[in-house]
Design a protein around this motif. Sequence first.
Motif, PDB file in Angstrom:
ATOM      1  N   GLY A 396       0.784  -1.224   0.000  1.00 59.98           N
ATOM      2  CA  GLY A 396       0.000   0.000   0.000  1.00 59.98           C
ATOM      3  C   GLY A 396       0.814   1.269   0.000  1.00 59.98           C
ATOM      4  N   LEU A 397       2.085   1.196  -0.409  1.00 54.25           N
ATOM      5  CA  LEU A 397       2.938   2.380  -0.392  1.00 54.25           C
ATOM      6  C   LEU A 397       2.686   3.289  -1.589  1.00 54.25           C
ATOM      7  N   PHE A 398       2.104   2.775  -2.646  1.00 51.14           N
ATOM      8  CA  PHE A 398       1.767   3.629  -3.787  1.00 51.14           C
ATOM      9  C   PHE A 398       0.736   2.910  -4.634  1.00 51.14           C
ATOM     10  N   GLU A 399       0.013   3.672  -5.425  1.00 49.75           N
ATOM     11  CA  GLU A 399      -0.931   3.164  -6.410  1.00 49.75           C
ATOM     12  C   GLU A 399      -0.800   4.013  -7.654  1.00 49.75           C
ATOM     13  N   VAL A 400      -1.136   3.422  -8.781  1.00 48.93           N
ATOM     14  CA  VAL A 400      -1.107   4.167 -10.043  1.00 48.93           C
ATOM     15  C   VAL A 400      -2.537   4.267 -10.530  1.00 48.93           C
ATOM     16  N   LEU A 532       9.206   5.733  -0.841  1.00 50.11           N
ATOM     17  CA  LEU A 532       7.773   5.601  -1.063  1.00 50.11           C
ATOM     18  C   LEU A 532       7.007   5.631   0.265  1.00 50.11           C
ATOM     19  N   TRP A 533       7.584   4.995   1.300  1.00 54.10           N
ATOM     20  CA  TRP A 533       6.926   4.975   2.608  1.00 54.10           C
ATOM     21  C   TRP A 533       6.852   6.389   3.198  1.00 54.10           C
ATOM     22  N   VAL A 534       7.976   7.132   3.100  1.00 54.25           N
ATOM     23  CA  VAL A 534       7.997   8.509   3.602  1.00 54.25           C
ATOM     24  C   VAL A 534       7.003   9.359   2.819  1.00 54.25           C
ATOM     25  N   GLY A 535       7.001   9.204   1.487  1.00 52.42           N
ATOM     26  CA  GLY A 535       6.074   9.985   0.668  1.00 52.42           C
ATOM     27  C   GLY A 535       4.624   9.670   0.985  1.00 52.42           C
ATOM     28  N   ARG A 536       4.333   8.388   1.277  1.00 49.76           N
ATOM     29  CA  ARG A 536       2.963   7.995   1.594  1.00 49.76           C
ATOM     30  C   ARG A 536       2.505   8.603   2.917  1.00 49.76           C
ATOM     31  N   SER A 537       3.434   8.753   3.873  1.00 44.84           N
ATOM     32  CA  SER A 537       3.093   9.255   5.207  1.00 44.84           C
ATOM     33  C   SER A 537       3.115  10.774   5.283  1.00 44.84           C
ATOM     34  N   ALA A 538       3.828  11.414   4.341  1.00 44.96           N
ATOM     35  CA  ALA A 538       4.023  12.862   4.422  1.00 44.96           C
ATOM     36  C   ALA A 538       2.817  13.607   3.857  1.00 44.96           C
ATOM     37  N   ARG A 543       4.951  14.775  -0.020  1.00 45.21           N
ATOM     38  CA  ARG A 543       4.204  13.620  -0.514  1.00 45.21           C
ATOM     39  C   ARG A 543       4.556  13.328  -1.978  1.00 45.21           C
ATOM     40  N   THR A 544       4.865  14.401  -2.716  1.00 47.21           N
ATOM     41  CA  THR A 544       5.271  14.235  -4.112  1.00 47.21           C
ATOM     42  C   THR A 544       6.755  13.916  -4.228  1.00 47.21           C
ATOM     43  N   ALA A 545       7.551  14.427  -3.285  1.00 53.12           N
ATOM     44  CA  ALA A 545       9.002  14.227  -3.335  1.00 53.12           C
ATOM     45  C   ALA A 545       9.379  12.754  -3.160  1.00 53.12           C
TER      46      ALA A 545
END
Length: 696
Positions: A396-400, A532-538, A543-545
């Motif tokens: 669940g760290l990213f979706e497209v 990806l984990w940091v971006g998902r939580s930020a 969140r984009t970085a």
Amino acid sequence: MKRHALALLLLLAVPAGGAAPAFAQGNEAGDGIGAWTKAGPVEARLVSAVRGTGDLTALPLGLELRLEPGWKTYWRSPGDAGFAPRLDWSRSGNLGEATLSYPAPHRFSVLGFETAGYDTAVLFPIQGAPATPGKPVDLALTAELLVCSEICVPQTLDLALALPAGPADPSEVANDVARAQALVPKGPNGLLRIDSVQGKGSSLEVEATAADGFVTPDLFVETDPALTFSAPKAVFSDNDRHVRLTLTVTDPQPGLDLAGRAMTLTLVDGDKAVEAPVTASAGSAAPTPGSVGLAAMLGVALLGGLILNLMPCVLPVLSLKLMSVVKHGGRAPAAVRAGFLASAAGILTSFLLMASALVGIKAAGGAVGWGIQFQQPLFLVFMVVLVTLFSANLWGLFEVPLPRALADRLGGDGLAGPFATGMFATLLATPCSAPFLGTAVGFALSKGPVEVYAIFATLGVGLALPYLAVAAWPRVAGWLPKPGRWMATLKTVLGFALMLTAVWLLSVLTAQIGEVAAATVGLLMAALVLALWVGRSARGAARTAGPALAGVLAVAAFAMPAAVGPSAGAAPVVSDSKARWVPFVESTIRDHVAAGRTVFVDVTADWCITCQANKKLVLNRGEVAERLEDKGVVAMRADWTRPDATIAKFLSDHGRYGIPFNIVYGPGAPDGIALPELLSDGAVLEALGKAAGKSS
């Protein structure tokens, strides 16, 4: 009676007392080239590829002949009449032995007589051995030759060549000697292959394949006791890449049957030639890739693709298959059918893409084979990145997300995911060969583009059959539990299982680019997951970085093979077996067999999971490991983890384009006994026993 009639003509053609010997005048010291000596329509000289003996234990020499137009001399097996050169080295000084080899001959058909030999010019390579290395060698040869035109005349020539004890520098004729040696027919090669030999009474039927197509094939047969054969009749197929040659004994004895008779075949096509000791089989020849019809091979391909679902190769993709199945629990039959059809379409698309790549590589003259993409570091990095992204998606760290209109068109939750899963599962399932699959792939890659596409499409249908079965009976999915919170836990577990696949891919990459570079790729993937984990939580810009940084890390991973090189620091082959495995050297197999030893060849690779299973379950344990440790057995390991033209040629010579491939040679099986892809103790022990000339 042809042989006796022509022999009488030969005697009548020889002047009384025979031809007087001609003598050589010697050579300039240290040039490695003897003087030309003429006798009637033939002149000859001795040559050496080196100017001095140096400390060589083997001297590359040659007997060079030139004949006047219209004249010829004979091969080692002359045919209906004639005799091979007779050489006497007894007057030589410090010469232990000298072995003459014969370049591929030409056929001469005159008045119904078939003979084999040479016209215009020929250079016979000679392997000389000094009695005392490092000392001068004085070569003195008396050569008896039969030369024929409309009449035949035996000629005797005395030739000489002095080799001093100086440096073994190349002489002016070194390239000529090497070229003559290359024209001597040897064992299997990647250009010509003898597929089957069948004896039917006094007739012989030989099936053969040429990688680039035949032009003017000819076949010379040697038996003991000697038999003479007619010129072969050729029937071509497969765009001239396959030929059936039929020969008959010209003077058969009553009751003659060639079935079961040992013989040596020399297949010649222009400058290409191959020599093979064979035993003619009786009855119908065993089907070979060149002789089996496309329709029958499509059935083999379908079965091979289906069995691939049960092979160890699919272990890395079980998490993807399981996730694909459980997602359909409780869904409507139409949605279930659409999802499974999408996965099947992904599998079929992958096989067609592989077929296109192989057709292109083959057209460009490159080596082709099943699973060879795993020999390429960039492909391995691509798979590592892809597996990592699949794991991150399961966590669940990213979706497209797809555009709304496209998602609606693909049907509700979308069919892109199942389609991609089918493609990805196929790529991970290709690093090894399943039963029947190797036969089908070998047939396809020995043929043209039509056969390649047909076979690979059928393989894809075979692998997709379980998906197609559920699509045909979608109510099967109703037996599965409905999606719920339990799926979140399952996705996490399956994500970690998929990461084990990434670790395995990194271990394969280690053999390609070394431990440090592969470990760096692994660290980059760990950093990618963290980003990806940091971006998902930020929130906000961070969140984009995260995904942007993950993309940079993925690109950096692709740059690693180019920066390090495809073979730098490659790991050597390490065996955990008791057997004394030696590196694969095809040229030594015949020598081992001649010495009475049994040779077990294991063609393997780090990326071939079935190969590793064969080692763990059969080769490295129990009675098989003990037999391979025996002093009378030579265990050879051919590591195909990285591209190797010699191994690729060895596989293609045996009609194989994928691994694992195991074959056993021995006094009882000089042509080898090929083993099935999945080894068993019984099959290996039986082959070792037969090859050694013993019952298992």
